[in-house]
Motif scaffolding. Sequence first.
Motif, short mmCIF file in Angstrom:
data_model
loop_
_atom_site.label_atom_id
_atom_site.label_comp_id
_atom_site.label_asym_id
_atom_site.label_seq_id
_atom_site.Cartn_x
_atom_site.Cartn_y
_atom_site.Cartn_z
N THR A 190 0.83 -1.20 0.00
CA THR A 190 0.00 0.00 0.00
C THR A 190 0.87 1.26 0.00
OG1 THR A 190 -1.85 -1.07 1.12
CG2 THR A 190 -1.70 1.32 1.33
N ALA A 191 0.65 2.12 -0.98
CA ALA A 191 1.47 3.32 -1.15
C ALA A 191 0.96 4.12 -2.34
CB ALA A 191 2.93 2.94 -1.40
N VAL A 192 1.47 5.33 -2.47
CA VAL A 192 1.30 6.07 -3.70
C VAL A 192 2.48 5.72 -4.60
CG1 VAL A 192 1.08 8.33 -4.78
CG2 VAL A 192 0.10 7.93 -2.51
N TYR A 193 2.17 5.34 -5.83
CA TYR A 193 3.19 4.90 -6.77
C TYR A 193 3.44 6.00 -7.81
CZ TYR A 193 3.18 0.19 -4.91
OH TYR A 193 3.34 -0.91 -4.09
N TYR A 194 4.74 6.23 -8.09
CA TYR A 194 5.16 7.26 -9.01
C TYR A 194 6.12 6.68 -10.04
CZ TYR A 194 3.86 10.34 -5.07
OH TYR A 194 3.20 10.96 -4.04
N CYS A 195 6.09 7.21 -11.24
CA CYS A 195 7.14 6.90 -12.20
C CYS A 195 8.05 8.12 -12.32
CB CYS A 195 6.56 6.53 -13.56
SG CYS A 195 5.70 7.85 -14.40
N ASN A 196 9.26 7.89 -12.79
CA ASN A 196 10.17 8.99 -13.03
C ASN A 196 11.26 8.55 -13.98
OD1 ASN A 196 11.53 11.52 -12.84
ND2 ASN A 196 10.77 11.75 -10.75
N THR A 197 11.94 9.53 -14.54
CA THR A 197 13.06 9.26 -15.42
C THR A 197 14.32 9.02 -14.59
OG1 THR A 197 13.49 11.64 -15.51
CG2 THR A 197 12.13 10.72 -17.26
N VAL A 198 15.34 8.52 -15.26
CA VAL A 198 16.66 8.38 -14.66
C VAL A 198 17.62 9.24 -15.50
CG1 VAL A 198 18.52 6.82 -14.02
CG2 VAL A 198 16.14 6.03 -13.92
N PRO A 199 18.17 10.33 -14.96
CA PRO A 199 17.96 10.90 -13.63
C PRO A 199 16.57 11.52 -13.48
CG PRO A 199 19.27 12.39 -14.97
CD PRO A 199 19.10 11.13 -15.78
N LYS A 200 16.23 11.85 -12.24
CA LYS A 200 14.87 12.27 -11.95
C LYS A 200 14.52 13.62 -12.55
CE LYS A 200 14.68 10.03 -7.40
NZ LYS A 200 16.12 9.95 -7.13
N THR A 201 13.24 13.76 -12.86
CA THR A 201 12.62 15.01 -13.27
C THR A 201 11.47 15.29 -12.31
OG1 THR A 201 11.30 13.75 -14.84
CG2 THR A 201 13.28 14.80 -15.68
N PRO A 202 10.77 16.42 -12.44
CA PRO A 202 9.68 16.71 -11.50
C PRO A 202 8.66 15.58 -11.42
CG PRO A 202 10.22 18.67 -12.71
CD PRO A 202 11.03 17.58 -13.33
N TRP A 203 8.19 15.31 -10.22
CA TRP A 203 7.27 14.20 -9.98
C TRP A 203 5.88 14.50 -10.52
CZ3 TRP A 203 9.38 9.81 -8.18
CH2 TRP A 203 10.60 9.90 -7.48
N GLY A 204 5.20 13.44 -10.92
CA GLY A 204 3.79 13.53 -11.26
C GLY A 204 2.96 13.42 -9.99
N GLN A 205 1.66 13.20 -10.17
CA GLN A 205 0.77 13.17 -9.01
C GLN A 205 0.73 11.81 -8.34
OE1 GLN A 205 -0.31 12.68 -12.05
NE2 GLN A 205 -1.71 10.95 -11.86
N GLY A 206 1.19 10.80 -9.02
CA GLY A 206 1.17 9.45 -8.48
C GLY A 206 -0.20 8.81 -8.58
N THR A 207 -0.24 7.52 -8.26
CA THR A 207 -1.50 6.77 -8.24
C THR A 207 -1.52 5.92 -6.97
OG1 THR A 207 -2.97 5.35 -9.54
CG2 THR A 207 -0.61 4.85 -9.66
N GLN A 208 -2.65 5.97 -6.27
CA GLN A 208 -2.76 5.30 -4.98
C GLN A 208 -3.07 3.81 -5.17
OE1 GLN A 208 -2.62 6.55 -1.57
NE2 GLN A 208 -2.64 4.34 -1.18
N VAL A 209 -2.30 2.98 -4.50
CA VAL A 209 -2.56 1.55 -4.45
C VAL A 209 -2.83 1.19 -2.99
CG1 VAL A 209 -1.58 -0.76 -4.73
CG2 VAL A 209 -1.17 1.00 -6.48
N THR A 210 -3.99 0.59 -2.76
CA THR A 210 -4.36 0.16 -1.41
C THR A 210 -4.66 -1.32 -1.44
OG1 THR A 210 -5.28 2.34 -0.92
CG2 THR A 210 -5.91 0.52 0.54
N VAL A 211 -3.94 -2.07 -0.62
CA VAL A 211 -4.13 -3.52 -0.54
C VAL A 211 -4.73 -3.83 0.82
CG1 VAL A 211 -3.08 -5.78 -0.77
CG2 VAL A 211 -2.12 -3.83 -2.01
N SER A 212 -5.99 -4.22 0.81
CA SER A 212 -6.71 -4.42 2.05
C SER A 212 -7.90 -5.34 1.82
CB SER A 212 -7.18 -3.09 2.61
OG SER A 212 -7.98 -3.27 3.77
N SER A 213 -8.22 -6.11 2.84
CA SER A 213 -9.41 -6.95 2.77
C SER A 213 -10.61 -6.24 3.39
CB SER A 213 -9.15 -8.28 3.48
OG SER A 213 -8.73 -8.05 4.79
#
Length: 114
Positions: A91-114
């Motif tokens: 469970t976390a907010v997941y982000y992609c980025n370049t190598v080397p990093k550039t400004p972050w996007g907004q991310g996407t929330q992943v929640t793992v729960s029953s």
Amino acid sequence: QVQLVESGGGLVQPGGSLRLSCAASGFTFSGYAMSWYRQAPGKERELVATITSSGGNTNYADAVKGRFTISRDNAKNMVYLQMISLKPEDTAVYYCNTVPKTPWGQGTQVTVSS
């Protein structure tokens, strides 16, 4: 300018699967390695997976090896993260980025729960 837009997150039960997508624009996508990161509540952002510019090589954090797969489509300027056997600790907010990093996007929330 560089733009990274993540999508595909959601609520999933333990053991479930999700596929995250990242749409990239504003730079020569095929010339950059790409990474996925995640940030859980109260924790620092951590590197999850990296893929080389050609897609020929990948690396993973120990916590996700064997469960997550990073891939890319240079024709579509997209990078993906296929996640299986999800655990509550993913469970976390997941982000992609370049190598080397550039400004972050907004991310996407992943929640793992029953």
